[in-house]
Design a protein around this motif. Structure first.
Motif, PDB file in Angstrom:
ATOM      1  N   THR A  62      72.464  22.902  16.533  1.00  0.00           N
ATOM      2  CA  THR A  62      73.714  22.205  16.872  1.00  0.00           C
ATOM      3  C   THR A  62      73.494  20.980  17.751  1.00  0.00           C
ATOM      4  OG1 THR A  62      74.070  23.771  18.685  1.00  0.00           O
ATOM      5  CG2 THR A  62      75.139  24.267  16.588  1.00  0.00           C
ATOM      6  N   GLY A  63      72.559  21.046  18.681  1.00  0.00           N
ATOM      7  CA  GLY A  63      72.292  19.884  19.525  1.00  0.00           C
ATOM      8  C   GLY A  63      71.812  18.699  18.708  1.00  0.00           C
ATOM      9  N   TYR A  80      74.244  16.347  24.700  1.00  0.00           N
ATOM     10  CA  TYR A  80      73.525  16.081  23.452  1.00  0.00           C
ATOM     11  C   TYR A  80      73.943  14.755  22.819  1.00  0.00           C
ATOM     12  CZ  TYR A  80      71.022  20.400  23.699  1.00  0.00           C
ATOM     13  OH  TYR A  80      70.172  21.391  24.103  1.00  0.00           O
ATOM     14  N   ALA A  81      75.174  14.353  23.020  1.00  0.00           N
ATOM     15  CA  ALA A  81      75.594  13.043  22.510  1.00  0.00           C
ATOM     16  C   ALA A  81      74.860  11.927  23.249  1.00  0.00           C
ATOM     17  CB  ALA A  81      77.101  12.884  22.639  1.00  0.00           C
ATOM     18  N   ALA A 129      67.079  10.811  17.729  1.00  0.00           N
ATOM     19  CA  ALA A 129      67.996  11.721  18.421  1.00  0.00           C
ATOM     20  C   ALA A 129      67.591  13.169  18.176  1.00  0.00           C
ATOM     21  CB  ALA A 129      69.426  11.483  17.958  1.00  0.00           C
ATOM     22  N   ALA A 130      67.265  13.501  16.936  1.00  0.00           N
ATOM     23  CA  ALA A 130      66.849  14.875  16.619  1.00  0.00           C
ATOM     24  C   ALA A 130      65.548  15.225  17.344  1.00  0.00           C
ATOM     25  CB  ALA A 130      66.695  15.043  15.114  1.00  0.00           C
ATOM     26  N   THR A 165      64.882  20.506  24.400  1.00  0.00           N
ATOM     27  CA  THR A 165      65.005  21.951  24.236  1.00  0.00           C
ATOM     28  C   THR A 165      63.670  22.639  24.511  1.00  0.00           C
ATOM     29  OG1 THR A 165      66.761  21.661  22.606  1.00  0.00           O
ATOM     30  CG2 THR A 165      65.631  23.786  22.614  1.00  0.00           C
ATOM     31  N   GLY A 166      62.597  22.091  23.985  1.00  0.00           N
ATOM     32  CA  GLY A 166      61.275  22.668  24.212  1.00  0.00           C
ATOM     33  C   GLY A 166      60.882  22.656  25.681  1.00  0.00           C
ATOM     34  N   VAL A 167      61.125  21.550  26.362  1.00  0.00           N
ATOM     35  CA  VAL A 167      60.794  21.448  27.790  1.00  0.00           C
ATOM     36  C   VAL A 167      61.623  22.448  28.595  1.00  0.00           C
ATOM     37  CG1 VAL A 167      60.956  19.936  29.812  1.00  0.00           C
ATOM     38  CG2 VAL A 167      59.957  19.076  27.688  1.00  0.00           C
ATOM     39  N   ILE A 168      62.914  22.548  28.302  1.00  0.00           N
ATOM     40  CA  ILE A 168      63.767  23.500  29.027  1.00  0.00           C
ATOM     41  C   ILE A 168      63.276  24.925  28.792  1.00  0.00           C
ATOM     42  CG2 ILE A 168      66.088  24.514  29.119  1.00  0.00           C
ATOM     43  CD1 ILE A 168      67.173  21.661  28.631  1.00  0.00           C
TER      44      ILE A 168
END
Length: 194
Positions: free
Chosen positions: A29-30, A147-148, A168-169, A176-179
């Motif tokens: 979704t992000g 995310y926008a 953007a993707a 996401t990976g870093v988080i």
């Protein structure tokens, strides 16, 4: 409906992609929101305010459905939603929810893989609707904006909608990976202390 006009396809795809991905996490979704924002920045086909509104609305409806299934649904429905979730993660979410309910709803929406355990825990402890709905609304707006912004950044860097959407993707996946990496290291550190 004019299927050659990107807005005729883009807005429903954005809303439905976020909605479905919020209920069953099979759609990134992000990345969908980031790509739509990148297209809004590089073309006249999508409006950034509408992208934000539809992304937040799709996320909210999906989160409310997930919570409703956990709160009102059968045990089988809850097991289906919880598939792929580690049992210890669900137990920990239940304990923390009793103390920090609305904060967990907001943070759970913003952290990768945090939303479903939080919503399942909220449903399992019968968290009140009157508290869940405003917290979910705030969480979904913050999530859509975050995310926008990645899409706006990539759209600001490149004039090509294709390159901006791809960037953007990639940015969404990197963030996401870093988080996830930071959260895993933090859990390991806490686990080593205890």
């Amino acid at each position: 409906m004019n299927w050659t006009d990107l807005s005729s396809v883009g807005y429903p795809t954005l809303f439905l992609g976020v909605l479905v991905g919020s209920i069953v996490p099979i759609v990134p979704t992000g990345a969908v929101v980031g790509a739509a924002a990148a297209i809004a920045m590089t073309t006249g086909h999508l409006s950034l305010p509408l992208v934000l509104l539809l992304a937040a609305a799709g996320a909210m409806v999906g989160d409310v459905v997930t919570f409703a299934v956990a709160r009102l649904g059968s045990d089988a429905a809850v097991r289906w939603l919880a598939r792929g979730q580690k049992p210890e993660r669900l137990v920990a979410a239940r304990r923390r929810f009793a103390r920090q309910g609305w904060q967990l709803v907001v943070v759970g929406r913003l952290l990768p893989a945090g939303r479903i355990p939080v919503l399942l825990a909220a449903g399992a402890i019968a968290y009140p609707w009157r508290r869940l709905l405003p917290a979910t609304a705030v969480a979904c707006v913050l999530w859509a904006v975050a995310y926008a912004l990645l899409g706006v950044l990539s759209g600001g860097l490149f004039d090509s909608p294709l390159v901006a959407t791809f960037l953007a993707a990639v940015l969404v996946l990197l963030v996401t990976g870093v988080i996830n990496l930071v959260a895993r290291r933090r859990r390991e550190r806490v686990g080593n202390r205890g």
